[in-house]
Structures are given as C-alpha cells and as structure tokens.
Design a protein around this motif. Structure first.
Motif: not given
Ligand SMILES: Cc1cc2nc3c(=O)[nH]c(=O)nc-3n(C[C@H](O)[C@H](O)[C@H](O)COP(=O)(O)OP(=O)(O)OC[C@H]3O[C@@H](n4cnc5c(N)ncnc54)[C@H](O)[C@@H]3O)c2cc1C
Length: 573
Positions: A197-204
């Motif tokens: 899982f690659i989180p979006p850059a804006w995720a906490n």
C-alpha cells in the motif's frame, strides 16, 4: 432563463431516504396514502447504504415490522453480502411499492409555509436539471440534518443540554454546541498473497500506536473503524466538506499505519473501499411536544402514546473524536427496552410536520441511544402509519392526530408486526371466537395470544413439526378475507448482516433456519394457498372465500435439515 419545475400533488411527502425515510414512505403507501419520497442520493439507506456502510443496529429486543422484512429480504437475496445487492433490495422495496413515487438525486432546498403549515417543498434534481415542487397534506423530515427546520421555522436544537435541564447525570454541567462527530469509514479485503500500500502524500502519518490508545485497529472480528471521527466540536452541517477532507487524511493515514508502520497482521490485506461521503451522527434535533431524555431511556419510557421502542446503549461519543486521547465513547445499556412516544415525532410549531430518524425530539443524551438505524426505521414506520390514520379521519394536524388516534395507530402498528413493549395485540374477532385445535404437542393458543415473540420466559409460539396442522372451526360457513401469519425468524440471531471487512471465504447470508419456508392453507379441505419459497416472518394472504374450517399446514423450514420450528400468529378475518 428559468429551469423547468415539475409539480407533484400527493398526500404525504417524505424528505430523506435513509432507513427512517423509506420505512415512513412504505408504511404510508401500504395503508393507501399517495406518497412521494425525495432522496438526494442515487441509493436509499442513508448511513446503511453502500455509500456509507454502517450496520443497522438496534435494541437487544429485536425490532420487527418493516425493518425485519427488509433484513429478511436481504438474507434471502444477498447470499454473498454484497453492498450493491443490498442497495438493490432497498431500491426495489421503494420502487415497487404501489402508491409511492421516488425522486432520487433530488435535494430539498426550499419550502413554502402558510399559517404555521407547510404548503409545499421544492427539490433540485441534479440528473435532470429540474426543480420538483411537492404539495402535500403532511410532510416528514427524515433527512437526518432536518433540512425543513431552517426552511420552515420549525423549532430545533443543536448541541448538548446542561445536566440540570432534564436532570441528566450524563450530560455536561453547562449546555454547549457540541455534537457527536462525522466519520468516513474504510473496509479491507483479505487476499492470498502480500499486498503493498502506497499512501497518498496528503494522508496523515501515524508512526506508532500512540495515536490509537483506546482505538482497536486490528483486522479481527467486526472492526469497522467507527472511531475515525471528527467534527463534534465544529458545525456538523456547515463544516461537512472541510471535515470530509480531514477524515480522508485520517482514513488513508490509518490504513498506511496498519500496513506500513508496525506489525498488524495485515500483510495479505488490501484496501477495498473508502467512504468519501461522511456519515453523520448528530446535527439538528427537532423539538416536539415531548423531549425524550436520559431518564426515559433508563426507566423503560412508559408512554400512553408509545409508537416505537429503543434499547441501544446510551452511546455518547466524545466531541473531540479521534483527537481525544481518552475513550471515544461511553456506552451504558438500559436494563429494558424503552418506549418512544408519538409526541416526540412531530413538530411543536409546524402543524403538518412529522419527523423520524436521528432528528427526533430528544435530548443529546436521549439521541445517543435512539439514533441507531433499526430504531430509526421503526420510528419511520410509526410516522407513516400515523399519517394514514390522520388522512382516514380527515384530521389535518399532527398534534390532534397523535392525541386522538394514538390507540388506532398502535393497533395498526402491531397488526403490521411492530413490537410495542407493554402492549398486546388483540387478535381479530373471528379467530378469537373460533374453535382452535392442532396436531402435534405445541399449544395452539399461542397462535392467537397477541404476543408474537418470546417474552418473560414464555415462548408465545406454536411449536410444530413438518406436516403439523392448526385448524380453526368457525361453526358455520363465514366469509374469509385475510390470513395473517407470523413465523419464527429467530429474533435471537446475529442481526448484523453486512460485512465490515472482507475475510477470505467471505460472509454468507441465508434466511434463518427456523423460518417456515413452505406451508399451505386449506379451506374446508381445499387448498386455497400454497408456497414453497417463503422467506418472511409476517405473511399476509388476501382471500375471497367462504368456509367453515381453515387449516394451516406446515410443510417445511428454511433450514434444509430442520424438521421442527414455530409459528407465532395465525389470525384470520
Ligand atoms: C460513522 C457512524 C457510525 C455509526 N454506527 C452505527 C451503527 O453501527 N449502527 C447503527 O444502527 N447506527 C449507527 N450510526 C448512527 C446511524 O447511522 C444514524 O443515526 C442514522 O443513519 C440516522 O438515520 P436517518 O434515517 O435519520 O438518517 P440517514 O441515515 O443520514 O439518512 C438520511 C438521508 O436523507 C438524505 N438527505 C439529507 N438531506 C436531504 C435533502 N435536503 N433532500 C433530500 N434528501 C436528503 C441523506 O442523503 C440520507 O440519505 C452511525 C453513524 C455514523 C456516522
């Protein structure tokens, strides 16, 4: 340039198609009321729909009536617990209902009032670029956010009462504007191999478990991440869009934490779904003639005009939500189910406005228990039924409807299989006075004792085996118009139907094994009705015959191995 306006004239208009709204609309339509329901989303169900995915919870004592019918339909149709199939079950309940018109994708944004009454409401349908104006005798606001309050001047409250106002020990010392918060849920799926899982850059970013004190985030059991909650200390209507952005940062951040920051046993799990439409717990609550409060919830709420019951715990969430480090909620279960009166379901200053759902006339603490969706559904059914009683008597006012006709409304609700604690349904005179015998060892008197569930140690059920019969002898040939049967749908079963997360092997749904699936009615020895595919608890069969004897023969149960079961009611008129 003007956009086109379509005018609809109906007797009853429901705003909002959550569980409360659809039950209000269906109940009224089934009692012959020309009804329209306006729902701003493409699907019905509100927080229970595929768009938000909350479970339908309720009291420990099961809710019956329309909500049980809908649940049983889903158990029958939705074998693999699929959310689109669930949406379709709700969709067809509304769309296939005689007397009921649905306007989907249509958001109520205006209302016209005169002399303290609503004359019409108007909605904007985004898909057709049209306005729809609905003129009706009665309106029910089941929108959750009480859209008709600001549009009509109906009195409402937002926020928490001071403990002293209603003597509520669980309320804060001073009143404030705080509410429970909003949530965007997530669902995960278990797979056969590791998933990245690659989180979006804006995720906490939540580097360690410190953020999750008191928040279980393991992928076991019924984890549905309800504690990802924000907004209780902001404006839960005006700030919704801003809160959605924050909730998405939380949702993707929590999943990143589970996948990438510590061992959560989630290697083979992938993100299945994120809700982009926040679910709301609390905003405007209408003020009715009675304001249900903590004392009612904890003392059994004994009301002459009881219209439904609650029983979910006082489940009050901290307004700080996810940002509050302590426990996210308090949960205090009442000892017994409590009544909810009709007087909490209509406006005290708009004379043709009902409401049902999380916006009823209750204190913040009262709401923290009444807000669950099976309770909301029964409130909706009560409102739709009350409207039909009003129209039958030519009564134009909500207050007068409740005060003059509450006994009749209760009778209708119980005939429609709603449970009203403390009241007993009177079986119909023809059945009551007939001679009743049965084969087998079960007591057939339970078929007409007016209680259609186990209660206080009594089963209230005619226990039967395949092939058993119950027979009414009316002494003479009489006209028969309707048979009402209530079968045993195992009200003790786990009523959480839809999945929170998707485990390998999947969740399977099926009708309760105890349910009579196959039965026959015989009038003077001749078969007048037979089915092999029943999957409902309440079954009403119209007849147009004369007979001296009427027999119910049980031919099979939903559980293929099952040979014994029960029937709660066999009534005839
Ligand atoms: C995250 C979360 C978790 C929860 N957990 C549970 C749980 O596990 N079990 C449970 O039973 N309850 C749970 N609840 C509470 C429950 O979901 C709500 O109290 C309940 O949905 C209220 O029902 P309702 O019919 O009043 O409103 P809703 O379900 O919100 O339905 C109202 C509908 O009206 C529509 N509407 C709104 N405004 C308009 C308008 N202007 N015009 C037309 N349509 C409009 C909305 O789009 C919506 O579809 C939870 C709530 C949240 C937010």
């Amino acid at each position: 340039m003007h956009m086109e306006t379509i005018v609809h004239k109906v007797q009853f208009c429901v705003i909002g198609g959550g569980m409360a709204g659809i039950c209000a609309a269906i109940a009224a339509a089934r009692h012959g009321v020309r009804t329209l329901i306006m729902q701003e989303r493409p699907v019905f169900g509100g927080n229970a729909s595929s768009e938000i995915r909350m479970w339908i919870c309720g009291a420990r004592e099961a809710e019956t009536g329309l909500i049980e019918e809908i649940r049983l339909e889903n158990l029958y149709r939705n074998t693999y617990a699929n959310y689109s199939v669930w949406d379709s079950v709700l969709y067809e309940k509304v769309q296939n209902q005689e007397n009921l018109t649905a306007l989907l994708n249509c958001s109520c944004l205006d209302a016209e009032t005169k002399d303290g009454r609503i004359v019409s409401v108007t909605g904007w349908q985004m898909t057709t670029q049209r306005f729809h104006k609905i003129e009706a005798d009665f309106f029910a606001d089941c929108s959750g956010d009480s859209i008709l309050a600001p549009l009509t001047g109906a009195e409402f409250r937002q926020g928490r009462e001071a403990a002293s106002e209603f003597g509520e020990s669980l309320a804060p010392a001073a009143a404030d504007k705080k509410t429970m918060g909003l949530s965007c849920l997530i669902q995960a799926r278990e797979t056969d191999s590791p998933r990245k899982f690659i989180p979006p850059a804006w995720a906490n970013v939540y580097p360690d478990d410190g953020f999750f004190t008191n928040r279980d985030h393991t992928l076991v059991g019924n984890q549905n991440f309800w504690w990802m909650e924000l907004g209780g200390d902001q404006d839960s209507i005006g700030d919704t869009e801003k809160l959605r952005d924050e909730l998405l940062k939380v949702a993707f951040g929590v999943w990143d934490h589970i996948k990438n920051r510590g061992d959560h046993g989630a290697d083979n799990w992938e993100l299945e779904w994120v809700g982009f439409l926040p679910g709301k717990r609390e905003s405007r609550r209408y003020m009715g003639d009675y304001i249900l409060n903590q004392t009612d919830v904890q003392s059994g709420g004994k009301f002459d005009d009881i219209a439904a019951f609650g029983g979910w715990p006082i489940d009050d969430h901290h307004p700080g939500g996810f940002l509050h480090q302590g426990p996210p909620n308090i949960s205090i279960t009442p000892d017994q189910p409590y009544g909810i009166p009709l007087r909490s379901l209509y406006s005290r200053n708009i004379s043709n406005l009902w409401f049902a759902g999380r916006n009823i006339s209750a204190t913040h603490i009262g709401l923290s228990s009444t807000r669950v969706m099976a309770t909301c559904a029964t409130l909706g059914q009560a409102v739709g039924t009350a409207v039909s009683a009003a129209l039958r008597h030519g009564c134009t006012e909500v207050r007068e409807t409740a005060s003059r006709y509450f006994r009749e409304i209760q009778t209708m609700l119980m005939d429609d299989d709603c449970y009203l604690p403390g009241l007993r349904r009177a079986s119909w005179p023809l059945a009551r006075t007939a001679h009743l015998v049965s084969s087998g060892a079960g007591d057939p008197e339970n078929l007409r004792n007016g209680t259609d569930r186990a209660l206080g140690g009594a089963s209230n059920c005619w226990k039967c085996r395949i092939g058993d019969t119950a027979e009414y002898d009316f002494g003479d040939s009489v006209p028969l118009h309707e048979v009402r049967l209530v079968f045993d749908s195992d009200l003790e079963r786990n009523r959480l139907m839809m999945p929170a997360n998707f485990f390998k092997g999947g969740k399977k749904l099926a009708p309760p094994e105890t349910l009579v699936s196959s039965f026959e009615l015989l009038a003077d020895g001749k078969s007048v009705f037979r089915t092999e595919s029943n999957h409902q608890r309440l079954v009403r069969i119209p007849l147009d015959i004369r007979a001296r004897k009427l027999v119910l023969r049980v031919c099979g149960f939903a559980g293929s191995e099952r040979t014994t079961g029960g029937v709660f009611s066999f009534d005839v008129r």
